[in-house]
Structures are given as structure tokens and as C-alpha cells.
Design a protein around this motif. Structure first.
Motif, PDB file in Angstrom:
ATOM      1  N   THR A  78       4.619   2.932  -2.455  1.00 23.16           N
ATOM      2  CA  THR A  78       4.324   1.796  -3.328  1.00 23.16           C
ATOM      3  C   THR A  78       2.937   1.221  -3.041  1.00 23.16           C
ATOM      4  OG1 THR A  78       5.479   0.319  -1.771  1.00 23.16           O
ATOM      5  CG2 THR A  78       6.735   1.150  -3.661  1.00 23.16           C
ATOM      6  N   GLY A  79       2.529   1.237  -1.780  1.00 23.61           N
ATOM      7  CA  GLY A  79       1.196   0.755  -1.442  1.00 23.61           C
ATOM      8  C   GLY A  79       0.108   1.622  -2.055  1.00 23.61           C
ATOM      9  N   SER A  80       0.307   2.941  -2.025  1.00 21.55           N
ATOM     10  CA  SER A  80      -0.674   3.849  -2.615  1.00 21.55           C
ATOM     11  C   SER A  80      -0.752   3.673  -4.127  1.00 21.55           C
ATOM     12  CB  SER A  80      -0.312   5.297  -2.273  1.00 21.55           C
ATOM     13  OG  SER A  80      -0.403   5.522  -0.879  1.00 21.55           O
ATOM     14  N   ILE A  81       0.394   3.496  -4.766  1.00 23.69           N
ATOM     15  CA  ILE A  81       0.408   3.275  -6.218  1.00 23.69           C
ATOM     16  C   ILE A  81      -0.325   1.987  -6.572  1.00 23.69           C
ATOM     17  CG2 ILE A  81       1.898   2.810  -8.201  1.00 23.69           C
ATOM     18  CD1 ILE A  81       3.990   4.617  -6.884  1.00 23.69           C
ATOM     19  N   TRP A  82      -0.058   0.929  -5.810  1.00 23.97           N
ATOM     20  CA  TRP A  82      -0.706  -0.363  -6.060  1.00 23.97           C
ATOM     21  C   TRP A  82      -2.217  -0.263  -5.848  1.00 23.97           C
ATOM     22  CZ3 TRP A  82       0.280  -5.413  -2.792  1.00 23.97           C
ATOM     23  CH2 TRP A  82      -0.298  -6.507  -3.458  1.00 23.97           C
ATOM     24  N   ALA A  83      -2.624   0.398  -4.775  1.00 25.17           N
ATOM     25  CA  ALA A  83      -4.054   0.536  -4.496  1.00 25.17           C
ATOM     26  C   ALA A  83      -4.748   1.330  -5.599  1.00 25.17           C
ATOM     27  CB  ALA A  83      -4.257   1.221  -3.149  1.00 25.17           C
ATOM     28  N   ARG A  84      -4.111   2.390  -6.078  1.00 24.37           N
ATOM     29  CA  ARG A  84      -4.706   3.199  -7.134  1.00 24.37           C
ATOM     30  C   ARG A  84      -4.830   2.416  -8.432  1.00 24.37           C
ATOM     31  NH1 ARG A  84      -8.190   7.213  -8.290  1.00 24.37           N
ATOM     32  NH2 ARG A  84      -7.631   8.232 -10.255  1.00 24.37           N
ATOM     33  N   ALA A  85      -3.781   1.663  -8.769  1.00 22.43           N
ATOM     34  CA  ALA A  85      -3.787   0.913 -10.027  1.00 22.43           C
ATOM     35  C   ALA A  85      -4.786  -0.240 -10.013  1.00 22.43           C
ATOM     36  CB  ALA A  85      -2.388   0.386 -10.314  1.00 22.43           C
ATOM     37  N   SER A  86      -4.918  -0.882  -8.870  1.00 24.80           N
ATOM     38  CA  SER A  86      -5.743  -2.088  -8.804  1.00 24.80           C
ATOM     39  C   SER A  86      -7.165  -1.850  -8.317  1.00 24.80           C
ATOM     40  CB  SER A  86      -5.068  -3.125  -7.889  1.00 24.80           C
ATOM     41  OG  SER A  86      -3.814  -3.518  -8.405  1.00 24.80           O
ATOM     42  N   TRP A  87      -7.344  -0.895  -7.393  1.00 24.53           N
ATOM     43  CA  TRP A  87      -8.656  -0.736  -6.756  1.00 24.53           C
ATOM     44  C   TRP A  87      -9.229   0.667  -6.876  1.00 24.53           C
ATOM     45  CZ3 TRP A  87      -4.620  -3.147  -3.801  1.00 24.53           C
ATOM     46  CH2 TRP A  87      -4.648  -4.542  -3.892  1.00 24.53           C
ATOM     47  N   GLY A  88      -8.481   1.565  -7.534  1.00 25.07           N
ATOM     48  CA  GLY A  88      -9.027   2.884  -7.821  1.00 25.07           C
ATOM     49  C   GLY A  88      -8.973   3.893  -6.699  1.00 25.07           C
ATOM     50  N   VAL A  89      -8.252   3.612  -5.616  1.00 24.93           N
ATOM     51  CA  VAL A  89      -8.124   4.559  -4.507  1.00 24.93           C
ATOM     52  C   VAL A  89      -6.656   4.676  -4.122  1.00 24.93           C
ATOM     53  CG1 VAL A  89     -10.436   4.137  -3.594  1.00 24.93           C
ATOM     54  CG2 VAL A  89      -8.535   2.738  -2.784  1.00 24.93           C
ATOM     55  N   TRP A  90      -6.249   5.898  -3.755  1.00 20.64           N
ATOM     56  CA  TRP A  90      -4.879   6.096  -3.266  1.00 20.64           C
ATOM     57  C   TRP A  90      -4.764   5.714  -1.796  1.00 20.64           C
ATOM     58  CZ3 TRP A  90      -1.097   7.048  -6.626  1.00 20.64           C
ATOM     59  CH2 TRP A  90      -1.406   7.670  -7.839  1.00 20.64           C
ATOM     60  N   TRP A  91      -5.838   5.966  -1.047  1.00 15.33           N
ATOM     61  CA  TRP A  91      -5.799   5.767   0.397  1.00 15.33           C
ATOM     62  C   TRP A  91      -7.220   5.643   0.908  1.00 15.33           C
ATOM     63  CZ3 TRP A  91      -1.702   5.100   3.670  1.00 15.33           C
ATOM     64  CH2 TRP A  91      -1.957   5.163   5.046  1.00 15.33           C
ATOM     65  N   THR A  92      -7.403   4.878   1.969  1.00  9.67           N
ATOM     66  CA  THR A  92      -8.708   4.807   2.617  1.00  9.67           C
ATOM     67  C   THR A  92      -8.515   4.766   4.122  1.00  9.67           C
ATOM     68  OG1 THR A  92     -10.708   3.469   2.939  1.00  9.67           O
ATOM     69  CG2 THR A  92      -8.710   2.289   2.264  1.00  9.67           C
ATOM     70  N   TRP A  93      -9.115   5.724   4.816  1.00 10.00           N
ATOM     71  CA  TRP A  93      -8.959   5.813   6.261  1.00 10.00           C
ATOM     72  C   TRP A  93      -9.748   4.730   6.983  1.00 10.00           C
ATOM     73  CZ3 TRP A  93      -5.174   8.585   8.209  1.00 10.00           C
ATOM     74  CH2 TRP A  93      -4.680   9.666   7.485  1.00 10.00           C
ATOM     75  N   SER A  94     -10.621   4.052   6.294  1.00  7.90           N
ATOM     76  CA  SER A  94     -11.407   2.992   6.934  1.00  7.90           C
ATOM     77  C   SER A  94     -10.619   1.698   7.108  1.00  7.90           C
ATOM     78  CB  SER A  94     -12.664   2.705   6.103  1.00  7.90           C
ATOM     79  OG  SER A  94     -12.319   2.255   4.801  1.00  7.90           O
ATOM     80  N   SER A  95      -9.428   1.629   6.496  1.00 13.43           N
ATOM     81  CA  SER A  95      -8.598   0.422   6.604  1.00 13.43           C
ATOM     82  C   SER A  95      -7.671   0.556   7.804  1.00 13.43           C
ATOM     83  CB  SER A  95      -7.779   0.218   5.324  1.00 13.43           C
ATOM     84  OG  SER A  95      -6.922  -0.900   5.452  1.00 13.43           O
ATOM     85  N   ASN A  96      -7.908  -0.269   8.832  1.00 15.85           N
ATOM     86  CA  ASN A  96      -7.099  -0.196  10.055  1.00 15.85           C
ATOM     87  C   ASN A  96      -5.631  -0.503   9.779  1.00 15.85           C
ATOM     88  OD1 ASN A  96      -9.331   0.422  11.616  1.00 15.85           O
ATOM     89  ND2 ASN A  96      -9.793  -1.728  12.044  1.00 15.85           N
ATOM     90  N   GLN A  97      -5.372  -1.385   8.815  1.00 18.90           N
ATOM     91  CA  GLN A  97      -3.989  -1.759   8.527  1.00 18.90           C
ATOM     92  C   GLN A  97      -3.187  -0.572   8.012  1.00 18.90           C
ATOM     93  OE1 GLN A  97      -7.015  -3.084   7.547  1.00 18.90           O
ATOM     94  NE2 GLN A  97      -6.428  -4.568   6.013  1.00 18.90           N
ATOM     95  N   LEU A  98      -3.798   0.188   7.095  1.00 14.01           N
ATOM     96  CA  LEU A  98      -3.109   1.350   6.545  1.00 14.01           C
ATOM     97  C   LEU A  98      -2.857   2.394   7.630  1.00 14.01           C
ATOM     98  CD1 LEU A  98      -5.003   1.860   3.158  1.00 14.01           C
ATOM     99  CD2 LEU A  98      -2.932   0.547   3.594  1.00 14.01           C
ATOM    100  N   VAL A  99      -3.856   2.644   8.436  1.00 12.45           N
ATOM    101  CA  VAL A  99      -3.731   3.655   9.480  1.00 12.45           C
ATOM    102  C   VAL A  99      -2.682   3.242  10.514  1.00 12.45           C
ATOM    103  CG1 VAL A  99      -4.940   4.853  11.339  1.00 12.45           C
ATOM    104  CG2 VAL A  99      -6.087   4.451   9.154  1.00 12.45           C
ATOM    105  N   LEU A 100      -2.660   1.959  10.876  1.00 16.56           N
ATOM    106  CA  LEU A 100      -1.682   1.486  11.864  1.00 16.56           C
ATOM    107  C   LEU A 100      -0.259   1.612  11.338  1.00 16.56           C
ATOM    108  CD1 LEU A 100      -3.441  -1.644  13.399  1.00 16.56           C
ATOM    109  CD2 LEU A 100      -2.737   0.423  14.612  1.00 16.56           C
ATOM    110  N   PHE A 101      -0.053   1.299  10.063  1.00 16.65           N
ATOM    111  CA  PHE A 101       1.302   1.447   9.519  1.00 16.65           C
ATOM    112  C   PHE A 101       1.683   2.922   9.463  1.00 16.65           C
ATOM    113  CE2 PHE A 101       4.707   1.776   6.492  1.00 16.65           C
ATOM    114  CZ  PHE A 101       5.494   0.672   6.795  1.00 16.65           C
ATOM    115  N   LEU A 102       0.724   3.788   9.132  1.00 17.73           N
ATOM    116  CA  LEU A 102       1.015   5.221   9.116  1.00 17.73           C
ATOM    117  C   LEU A 102       1.381   5.710  10.514  1.00 17.73           C
ATOM    118  CD1 LEU A 102       1.071   7.917   7.595  1.00 17.73           C
ATOM    119  CD2 LEU A 102      -1.367   8.167   8.113  1.00 17.73           C
ATOM    120  N   VAL A 103       0.676   5.226  11.541  1.00 19.55           N
ATOM    121  CA  VAL A 103       1.002   5.583  12.921  1.00 19.55           C
ATOM    122  C   VAL A 103       2.414   5.117  13.275  1.00 19.55           C
ATOM    123  CG1 VAL A 103       0.436   5.113  15.342  1.00 19.55           C
ATOM    124  CG2 VAL A 103      -1.388   5.636  13.714  1.00 19.55           C
TER     125      VAL A 103
END
Length: 223
Positions: A78-103
Motif C-alpha cells: 500500500t505504501g508503494s501504491i500511494w507513493a506512485r500515485a502521489s509522488w511518481g515513485v514506487w520506492w526510493t532507497w534514499s528514504s531511511n524510513q522505507l529501508v528500516l521498515f523493509l529491514v
């Protein structure tokens, strides 16, 4: 859940900047918080197993972590869908929050690899409980990384001044969170019942084998 959906799509207004795509916020954030709650409950039950030797705590910890992984996967989707719809990216490795949740998510996925690499018994239960307790340290790290950061992927909605949204939007969020927690509790309860029944059947089958073998010995001698 029906009430939450009605509030989200028919009562809560659209966001001024993101429009209709912001509606996924009412699913994404409650799902993420529910995943945290499941992981936390799994760690608590793991502690009860190690500290109090509470009967059934290991199975409850396993079930909670299983549900947490399911909701964790939904959080990423759901986060990837929201990011794609609102900001044009599915994922960004530069975001520490996304990477930490993935870890955090991958850490708990590895829990099952550990659990099923050991034969059933006290050793498996103890190792699983210790692993679950180590994982709970990642929960506040992941949560506060989102709270402390302020980037385009994770804008801060809840601040020290309260929720940065209208009253109807906040009401819809609270109902959606309650609905998601109730859904997770229902899944948890159903899975726990199923696993307890399965464990009981295995015990009965194991107890039946010696009795069956004992009856066959006299019959063989008689023949």
C-alpha cells in the motif's frame, strides 16, 4: 470495517494537494500500526515463554508474528501504491524510513527460516522466543524514524500540536485503525484455534501409535 470504508470514501474530504489518492492513507497507516502491534504482541508472548514458561505462549508468539508479517507485506504494497500515485515513485532507497521498515519486515521473515530449521521441541521454542525479542528493538527504531523524518514520502501528520487533519478525517482514521486491529485480532484468533487443533490431533495420533503396536504384537504371536 464497513463503517471505516463508508467514512473514508463518503465522509472524509479529499486532500487539497493529493486528491483522491490520499484516501489510501486510511489503509496504509493503520495497516503499518497493526503490523507493529502484532510484532509487539509476539515479543511479549516470547518473553512470557522465556520468563514464566507460560503454556501455549510459544504458539501465540508464532501466530502473532505470522500475522505481523502479513500486515507488514500489506504495508509495503500500500505504501508503494500511494507513493506512485502521489509522488511518481514506487520506492526510493534514499528514504531511511522505507529501508528500516523493509529491514524489520525481512528480519521477521527470517524468523520462520530459523523456526523451521530446528526440530520441534523446547530448543525450537526457546530460539524462536529469543529471536522475537531481538526483533522488537527494531520496532521503535522504525517508528521514530518515520516520526523524526520529514520528507516527501512520509510527511508528518501527527505532531505535538495534534493531528494535522480535519475532524472528519481524524475520525475516519481512528475508525479505520480500530477496524484493522479488529481484523488482525480475528485472523490471529482463527489461526490460533486452527494450530491448537492441529497440535492436539498430532498428540492424539502419536499416543495412538504405541497402543496400536501393542495390540498387534499378541495377534502376531497367536498366529
Amino acid at each position: 470495517m464497513a463503517v471505516a470504508i463508508a467514512l473514508i470514501f463518503f465522509v472524509a474530504p479529499e486532500d487539497a494537494d493529493q486528491g483522491i489518492s490520499q484516501k489510501i492513507f486510511y489503509f496504509h497507516v493503520p495497516i503499518a500500526l497493526t503490523a507493529y502491534a502484532c510484532f509487539g504482541w509476539g515479543a511479549w508472548k516470547a518473553l512470557r515463554h522465556l520468563w514464566e514458561r507460560e503454556p501455549g505462549a510459544d504458539l501465540e508468539s508464532y501466530t502473532a508474528i505470522h500475522q505481523g508479517v502479513i500486515f507488514g507485506a500489506l504495508t509495503l504494497v500500500t505504501g508503494s501504491i500511494w507513493a506512485r500515485a502521489s509522488w511518481g515513485v514506487w520506492w526510493t532507497w534514499s528514504s531511511n524510513q522505507l529501508v528500516l521498515f523493509l529491514v524489520l519486515f525481512l528480519f521477521y521473515c527470517a524468523y520462520f527460516m530459523l523456526r523451521y530449521s530446528v526440530e520441534p521441541g523446547p530448543q525450537r521454542e526457546n530460539l524462536s522466543a529469543v529471536y522475537a525479542l531481538f526483533g522488537v528493538v527494531l520496532i521503535p527504531v522504525s517508528f521514530f524514524a518515520i516520526r523524526l523524518a520529514n520528507d516527501f514520502i512520509h510527511p508528518t501528520v501527527f505532531t505535538s500540536r495534534g493531528p494535522q487533519m480535519s475532524g472528519t478525517m481524524f475520525t475516519a482514521f481512528c475508525v479505520a485503525l480500530a477496524a484493522m486491529l479488529a481484523l488482525a485480532f480475528t485472523f490471529y484468533s482463527v489461526e490460533l484455534v486452527g494450530k491448537r487443533v492441529d497440535a492436539r490431533l498430532r498428540e492424539l495420533r502419536a499416543a495412538e501409535r504405541p497402543a496400536t503396536a501393542a495390540r498387534r504384537v499378541p495377534e502376531a504371536v497367536a498366529r
